[in-house]
Write a protein that holds these residues in place. Structure first.
Motif, PDB file in Angstrom:
ATOM      1  N   ILE A   2     -12.692  -7.652  -7.993  1.00 41.02           N
ATOM      2  CA  ILE A   2     -11.488  -7.182  -8.674  1.00 41.02           C
ATOM      3  C   ILE A   2     -11.230  -8.092  -9.865  1.00 41.02           C
ATOM      4  O   ILE A   2     -11.246  -9.317  -9.742  1.00 41.02           O
ATOM      5  N   VAL A   4      -8.462  -8.749 -13.103  1.00 42.62           N
ATOM      6  CA  VAL A   4      -7.164  -8.446 -13.699  1.00 42.62           C
ATOM      7  C   VAL A   4      -6.977  -9.294 -14.949  1.00 42.62           C
ATOM      8  O   VAL A   4      -7.478 -10.413 -15.033  1.00 42.62           O
ATOM      9  N   ARG A  58      -0.703 -11.213   1.196  1.00 39.75           N
ATOM     10  CA  ARG A  58      -0.532 -10.210   2.245  1.00 39.75           C
ATOM     11  C   ARG A  58      -0.003 -10.827   3.539  1.00 39.75           C
ATOM     12  O   ARG A  58      -0.447 -10.497   4.631  1.00 39.75           O
ATOM     13  N   PHE A 121      -9.292  -1.764  -1.330  1.00 38.35           N
ATOM     14  CA  PHE A 121      -7.960  -1.593  -0.764  1.00 38.35           C
ATOM     15  C   PHE A 121      -7.006  -2.711  -1.170  1.00 38.35           C
ATOM     16  O   PHE A 121      -5.807  -2.605  -0.964  1.00 38.35           O
ATOM     17  N   ARG A 123      -6.863  -3.923  -4.351  1.00 37.17           N
ATOM     18  CA  ARG A 123      -6.616  -3.835  -5.799  1.00 37.17           C
ATOM     19  C   ARG A 123      -5.124  -3.836  -6.134  1.00 37.17           C
ATOM     20  O   ARG A 123      -4.662  -4.548  -7.025  1.00 37.17           O
ATOM     21  N   LYS A 124      -4.365  -3.019  -5.421  1.00 35.57           N
ATOM     22  CA  LYS A 124      -2.931  -2.901  -5.696  1.00 35.57           C
ATOM     23  C   LYS A 124      -2.216  -4.242  -5.488  1.00 35.57           C
ATOM     24  O   LYS A 124      -1.368  -4.639  -6.284  1.00 35.57           O
ATOM     25  N   GLU A 125      -2.574  -4.951  -4.417  1.00 37.30           N
ATOM     26  CA  GLU A 125      -1.966  -6.257  -4.139  1.00 37.30           C
ATOM     27  C   GLU A 125      -2.337  -7.295  -5.199  1.00 37.30           C
ATOM     28  O   GLU A 125      -1.503  -8.098  -5.612  1.00 37.30           O
ATOM     29  N   ASP A 127      -3.156  -6.636  -8.320  1.00 41.62           N
ATOM     30  CA  ASP A 127      -2.404  -6.270  -9.522  1.00 41.62           C
ATOM     31  C   ASP A 127      -0.960  -6.764  -9.433  1.00 41.62           C
ATOM     32  O   ASP A 127      -0.402  -7.254 -10.414  1.00 41.62           O
ATOM     33  N   ARG A 128      -0.354  -6.644  -8.251  1.00 41.28           N
ATOM     34  CA  ARG A 128       1.019  -7.114  -8.066  1.00 41.28           C
ATOM     35  C   ARG A 128       1.101  -8.628  -8.269  1.00 41.28           C
ATOM     36  O   ARG A 128       2.013  -9.132  -8.930  1.00 41.28           O
ATOM     37  N   ASP A 131       0.969  -9.330 -11.924  1.00 45.23           N
ATOM     38  CA  ASP A 131       2.265  -9.017 -12.535  1.00 45.23           C
ATOM     39  C   ASP A 131       3.283 -10.118 -12.251  1.00 45.23           C
ATOM     40  O   ASP A 131       4.067 -10.496 -13.135  1.00 45.23           O
TER      41      ASP A 131
END
Length: 143
Positions: A2, A4, A58, A121, A123-125, A127-128, A131
């Protein structure tokens, strides 16, 4: 894997910004996921310097050992690693017209072993997290 990228403004001149970010212990101030970060070796902050970083991801805390791989007047590269992941933080600095510094933060997460299967799975975390860093850096460096 991943990857970013985030770009943010640092309210410091480029020389000060590079010195600040070169000491990875400051992640406690600008990375909300960092629980603690401690220098492992004495001496100047130069390539080869190492830190132990505890991060929460997480809901779990994990330790990574980070090493400063490159330090230039406008560029820093750190690599953090444990048994599950290898993280490369690539920080590039450019002066802004108002005397502040534009920071481009690239992070690459290369998961190891079975954890590689979970990468899509996560990726979203990730990205957060990126951010959160982009929001925290301007506040932390305005002091």
């Amino acid at each position: 894997m991943i990857h970013v990228t985030r770009t943010m403004l640092v309210a410091r001149p480029i020389e000060d910004a590079v010195v600040y970010f070169a000491d990875f212990a400051h992640t406690e101030e600008w990375d909300p996921a960092t629980v603690s970060c401690v220098r492992l070796d004495p001496g100047p902050v130069e390539p080869g310097a190492r830190w132990r970083n505890l991060s929460r991801f997480r809901g779990r805390t994990s330790a990574l050992e980070y090493r400063l791989d490159a330090r230039q007047a406008d560029h820093l590269v750190f690599t953090g690693e444990n048994g599950t992941v290898r993280v490369t933080d690539d920080l590039r600095f450019t002066p802004a017209s108002d005397g502040s510094t534009r920071l481009t933060y690239d992070a690459t997460f290369a998961f190891k072993g079975v954890a590689r299967l979970a990468a899509p799975f996560l990726r979203k975390e990730v990205d957060r997290l990126a951010d959160d860093v982009a929001a925290a850096v301007p506040r932390a460096t305005a002091r």
